[in-house]
Write a protein that holds these residues in place. Sequence first.
Motif, short mmCIF file in Angstrom:
data_model
loop_
_atom_site.label_atom_id
_atom_site.label_comp_id
_atom_site.label_asym_id
_atom_site.label_seq_id
_atom_site.Cartn_x
_atom_site.Cartn_y
_atom_site.Cartn_z
N GLU A 145 0.83 -1.22 0.00
CA GLU A 145 0.00 0.00 0.00
C GLU A 145 0.85 1.26 0.00
N VAL A 146 1.83 1.26 0.88
CA VAL A 146 2.65 2.47 1.00
C VAL A 146 3.43 2.70 -0.27
N GLN A 147 3.89 1.61 -0.87
CA GLN A 147 4.67 1.74 -2.09
C GLN A 147 3.83 2.38 -3.20
N ARG A 148 2.53 2.10 -3.19
CA ARG A 148 1.66 2.62 -4.25
C ARG A 148 1.11 4.01 -3.91
N HIS A 149 1.27 4.43 -2.66
CA HIS A 149 0.70 5.70 -2.23
C HIS A 149 1.23 6.86 -3.07
N PRO A 150 0.32 7.69 -3.61
CA PRO A 150 0.77 8.74 -4.54
C PRO A 150 1.83 9.67 -3.95
N GLU A 151 1.65 10.05 -2.67
CA GLU A 151 2.63 10.97 -2.10
C GLU A 151 4.00 10.32 -1.96
N VAL A 152 3.98 9.02 -1.65
CA VAL A 152 5.25 8.32 -1.53
C VAL A 152 5.88 8.18 -2.91
N VAL A 153 5.06 7.85 -3.89
CA VAL A 153 5.56 7.73 -5.26
C VAL A 153 6.17 9.07 -5.69
N ALA A 154 5.45 10.14 -5.34
CA ALA A 154 5.93 11.47 -5.72
C ALA A 154 7.24 11.79 -5.04
N ALA A 155 7.41 11.22 -3.86
CA ALA A 155 8.63 11.51 -3.12
C ALA A 155 9.85 10.82 -3.71
#
Lengths: 331, 260, 293
Positions: free
Chosen positions: B238-248
């Motif tokens: 889930e975290v890997q797919r999270h947009p903010e994480v991806v953006a980071a």
Amino acid sequence: MSPSIQAKRFMAGLFPLAGVVALLPLVVTNPYYLGVLNLTALHVLAVTGLNLLIGFAGQISLGHAAFFGLGAYVSGILSAGYGLPPLLSLPIAVGFVCLVALVIGVPVLRLSGNYLVMATLGFNIIVTVLLVQMEDVTGGSSGYFGIPPLSLGGLALDTDLKFYWLAWGLALLGLVPARNLAHSHVGRGLRALHDSPQAALACGVPVASYKIRIFVLSAGYAAVAGALYAHYFGIVTPKTFDIFKSVELVTMCLVGGMGSLWGGLFGAAFLTPLPQLLHVFQEYQDLIFGGVLLLLLMFLPQGLVGRLEESLVRRGFGGIRPPLEETRGSE
Amino acid sequence: MSALLDVRGLSISFGGVAALDSVDFAAEAGKITALIGPNGAGKTTLINCVSGFAQPDQGQAGFGGCALLGLPAHRIMGLGLARTFQHLRMFNRMNVLENVMVGLHGRMRRGFLAAMLRFPVLRREERALAEKAMAVLAEVGLARAAGKPAGALPYGDQKRLALARALVSDPKMILLDEPVAGLNPAETRVMADLILKVRDRGVGLVLVEHDMSLVMRVSDTVVALCSGRTIASGTPAEVQRHPEVVAAYLGGGEEFGLCA
Amino acid sequence: MPSGSALLQYAISGLTTGAVYALVALGYNLVYNATRVVNFAQGDFLSLGGLIMYSLLAAAGLPLVPALLLALAGAALAGAAVERLCLRPAKSREIMVLIFITVAASILLRGGMKHLWGKQALALPPWSHEVPLKVAGAAFTPQNLWVVGVTLLAILALSLFFGRTTVGKAMRAMAANPRAAALMGIDTRGLATLSFALAGGLGALAGVLITPITSLSYDVGLLMGLKGFAAAVLGGYGCFVGAVAGGLGLGLMESLGAGLLSSAYKDVIAFVVLLAVLFLRPQGLFGSKEGQR
Ligand SMILES: Nc1ncnc2c1ncn2[C@@H]1O[C@H](COP(=O)(O)OP(=O)(O)O)[C@@H](O)[C@H]1O
Ligand SMILES: [Mg+2]
């Protein structure tokens, strides 16, 4: 190496040393030299405590002469001025000094590095000035006279030789609890906080309280030495306990071998008589003393005992140091 | 049931700059909770607050129902919450075994006086301490180095020694600050196995790491921190797919780039 | 309540000694920033500068300026020698050992000076005439002006040195991060020697300025050196502004304490205030806290 083997080694060193101490008066009969030996014993006591503080816990104090001096003055004044028997004034003086060390130690030991050096130095300067200025109590810069000798159950320790037995007995006896502490979990905690106070905290070592305790303990050693000094010489002067004495005591730790209790002993035994021996060189005395000190620190930074032990270990003999030095060379 | 380590609304600032801004964080017993985020995100600061090395301005932290904040650091480890440091902080003047034995310091009940008088009970305790420490050293594969000066060990071994020092007190949870930073792939694998082994014993772990493949592989839960705020939490996937994480992720490399 | 002129008088003498403490403190800081060592021989540079100046003026009959420059150069040489001959060849890098090497060097220097110049107090003439000047009821000598003025010049020169010159910037880089500086190709060893030389020069400058007012002997620098150390700590060890502020602060405190409270306890007052400051701000007035990560 297990702690019990270390303990046996230490004892194995203590007994021959006690033998040497017992035999020395047969050779040294001149009261002047006996006096130097007695002073050496008092330095050994003070340095033993200081070594625990500096060598193990890594907290530098350039103020220990103040504790030495306070011990001397309090016991001297209580006995000569208030008629207390020295056997009573001595423990009171030691208790008082420990209290002072506690009060000073709580704020001062929050400091580190140069700040700690300065704070302890400043404390010593303050004490020296107070000893000079509070003339009514302390006798001012000319000193406090007429301090009675210690007497144990009617036996007055009023000769150099009698005092010799007491001073050296205590000096050697004082090594035993210091050694026990050094080899215990407490000693390990102290060395840990020397290397990394944060990691020591994370391991459950109560860093702040350990620093204060070892500071108080080392002040106590200095106070015992100081009180004995007062009752031996019968006179105390502020100059004897100024910052140069503090520097001298730390130098003894260093020259003997920091963090080695034997080292402190040998440092004191080497540096106490040295100025007396250098008297023959008269005006070159300071130059030679400074030069010897400089060369020792430059080329024997591990100290006299450290060097000796390294060569013993290389030749297959066991060491006589606490574990701190067994892991040397790791820096 | 609430988590073993439960942090609510933690805030701390240094010189006006917020290092943590109302952070919630939870980690459970027997689980690996990863804490990820770019450099300066506040991961170490969070660990510092929880372990008593920094005093937060606001918030609460509980460990097994015990309030942590305000407790001195050396007491916190006594509650069963151990930690390691991003920078090794070995006791370099001591040998490897002694380093681990210091890790048991919190267990010792006797103080200066007992030590100076060398109470017989201390000798027994000391022996038990050494045995326990040896056992843990064997576990992390450092038994043969026990007598060596800690500072002389290779970096990878020192990292495992740091783990051993935290592990030896049988803590309920260990906070690991970048345990594989600077390790080569082989050493990383060994460390990962160790971490899993510790977890399987029921010890909770908080894993601060930049090595994302390790994080994804071993973690049960991942929390992503950025500029002192939680931006995502959930399962690794889930975290890997999270947009903010991806953006980071800038360029999607091994490590986080700048915050979005 | 003391009169305004008395207060002014205390302030003038406080600023004078304070300026000297500041110079000595700057010397401590220079060495510390380059080597992390507290140089306990710093005070001896002060004595040495005064003594060389004395010999050049009295015995060699040199005019003031060349004598002054040679005195500074001589002490700078002594400073460099402490680094090159005592610290650099030392086998240990442990700070504790290095610090006590400077203690030994100090004993040696003092022994040497005692041997060469004797124990007696010498009189270094003031730089210009001795007629006291009066301002608002407070008297001071031209030497007071010299001390404060030259100290200000020295501080200005130092800040230009650190701000404008490549060497000065390199020294700052080294103070901030010695390892990174070495990696960047900065000659850290050379700078260590240079910092000791500069410290020697600064100490000597303090010596030639103040000894016409106090007196001159082989150990006059001992106490001044300690006060300079206290000033450096008070301001925040290693901090340039802190050294100046700490020096002036300590000088003023001492002189006001001596004048208003008790001259016998002036050292006590100064050190009690120092301790109090440290208890409240363990990093000194201007020092920055080292963050723990
Ligand atoms: N003791 C401190 N003093 C000042 N600033 C600090 C301190 N500790 C952390 N910070 C600041 O807080 C922020 C978070 O740092 P940190 O927790 O170390 O980040 P991370 O571990 O995620 O890389 C950074 O901006 C850092 O500069
Ligand atoms: Mg970090």
